[in-house]
Design an enzyme around this catalytic site. Sequence first.
Site, PDB file in Angstrom:
ATOM      1  CD  GLU A  54      -1.325  -2.331   2.120  1.00 10.07           C
ATOM      2  OE1 GLU A  54      -2.121  -3.005   2.790  1.00 10.07           O
ATOM      3  OE2 GLU A  54      -0.087  -2.563   2.093  1.00 10.07           O
ATOM      4  CB  SER A 173      29.817 -32.392   1.055  1.00 14.06           C
ATOM      5  OG  SER A 173      30.338 -31.635   2.136  1.00 14.06           O
ATOM      6  CD1 TRP A 175      33.726 -25.493  -2.810  1.00 13.42           C
ATOM      7  CD2 TRP A 175      31.842 -25.366  -1.644  1.00 13.42           C
ATOM      8  NE1 TRP A 175      34.002 -24.758  -1.688  1.00 13.42           N
ATOM      9  CE2 TRP A 175      32.850 -24.674  -0.949  1.00 13.42           C
ATOM     10  CE3 TRP A 175      30.564 -25.426  -1.087  1.00 13.42           C
ATOM     11  CZ2 TRP A 175      32.621 -24.038   0.272  1.00 13.42           C
ATOM     12  CZ3 TRP A 175      30.338 -24.794   0.123  1.00 13.42           C
ATOM     13  CH2 TRP A 175      31.365 -24.111   0.778  1.00 13.42           C
ATOM     14  CG  ASP A 205      30.806 -29.757   5.554  1.00 11.93           C
ATOM     15  OD1 ASP A 205      31.593 -30.671   5.239  1.00 11.93           O
ATOM     16  OD2 ASP A 205      29.608 -29.730   5.206  1.00 11.93           O
ATOM     17  CG  LEU A 209      26.800 -22.063   9.098  1.00  9.49           C
ATOM     18  CD1 LEU A 209      26.024 -22.593  10.279  1.00  9.49           C
ATOM     19  CD2 LEU A 209      26.251 -22.650   7.795  1.00  9.49           C
ATOM     20  NE  ARG A 212      31.914 -16.488   2.369  1.00  9.44           N
ATOM     21  CZ  ARG A 212      31.463 -17.611   2.912  1.00  9.44           C
ATOM     22  NH1 ARG A 212      30.987 -17.611   4.143  1.00  9.44           N
ATOM     23  NH2 ARG A 212      31.490 -18.742   2.232  1.00  9.44           N
TER      24      ARG A 212
END
Length: 350
Positions: A54, A173, A175, A205, A209, A212
């Site tokens: 609105e 894992s 990447w 890993d 977290l 970036r």
Amino acid sequence: MQPSRTLAAMRLSLELARRGTRGANPLVGAVIIDPDGTILATGYHRGAGTPHAEADALNRLGSIDPVAARAATMLVTLEPCNHTGRTGPCSRAIIDAGIGNVIFAVADGGAVAGGGAETLRAAGVNVEQGLLEDQAAELNHRWFAARAAGRPFTTLHLAQTLDGRIAAKDGTSQWITSPRSLLHAHEVRARVGAIVVGTGTVMADDPRLNARDEHGEPFASQPRRIVMGQRDIPGDAALKADGNWEQVRTRDPHEVLARIASRDIGHVLIEGGASVATAFLAADLVDEIFLYQAPIFLGSGRGSVGELGIDTLASARHFRLDAVDGDAVRILGPDTLTHLEPMPTGTGTP
């Protein structure tokens, strides 16, 4: 005014709402028209902290003759809010602008934001509701469900191979997906209030977290890091670097979301690993999914989702493509990103 023109304007409001981003706030679109149905201004909500639909429409409308404003109608997909958060109440903005008529699709119904219609009526604004109500309710069906449960809107991040693996047999894992996918995932991180991982992901890993940009620099907005699980986290874990983290020693996703909600966080991202993703999916707590898929096969290794307690196809959890905030399926470098949301209750299978 011809009913067909108000209907067309409300349909446009719904289309505009879909340009926003899902999260702590609902998707909302607004259109202002004159008595002939000519569009004077449009607006939509782009996400938490930005002007509501609105207010966006009123800003685009600019100055207008008081007589023309009184004759104008605003069509909006959700009842104008009646509270002050990071932005002011939309009901007051409409009154101050002198808009004489408001038609909204679905009532807000919330204890905090609801009541805007009565505020408008008390100020002499002509208010109607219910136009395309079902479509507007379905657009935000998971947001309404999350609010009714008193929990944050919950986004699940899955990054996997074509055969659904998130790690190889040897545990590697990083990447699986490409830099383009990683950048998009970081952009999603930057707009949530918290990000959840399990203790297994932290041990395997040691992720930071944080969110970036493409140059590796932190975004201005950073999520609170939440570790879910019973195991102690090493003192030198990367996510502990700035103190913006905490551990919730439970495997119950409801408890995790309750802790996050207690911090007044309205949008959370579930990022890893498979046990955590499975827990939230099994509890029907996932409101949208960003599925990043790399064009590779592993053939073995860790799967992205585990046992969900489903024994027959008839009990499967159904999701559908979600074209909110862009195409439902996008190409990110060599990868594919699929945006999904749960099927609304009672709509059957796709």
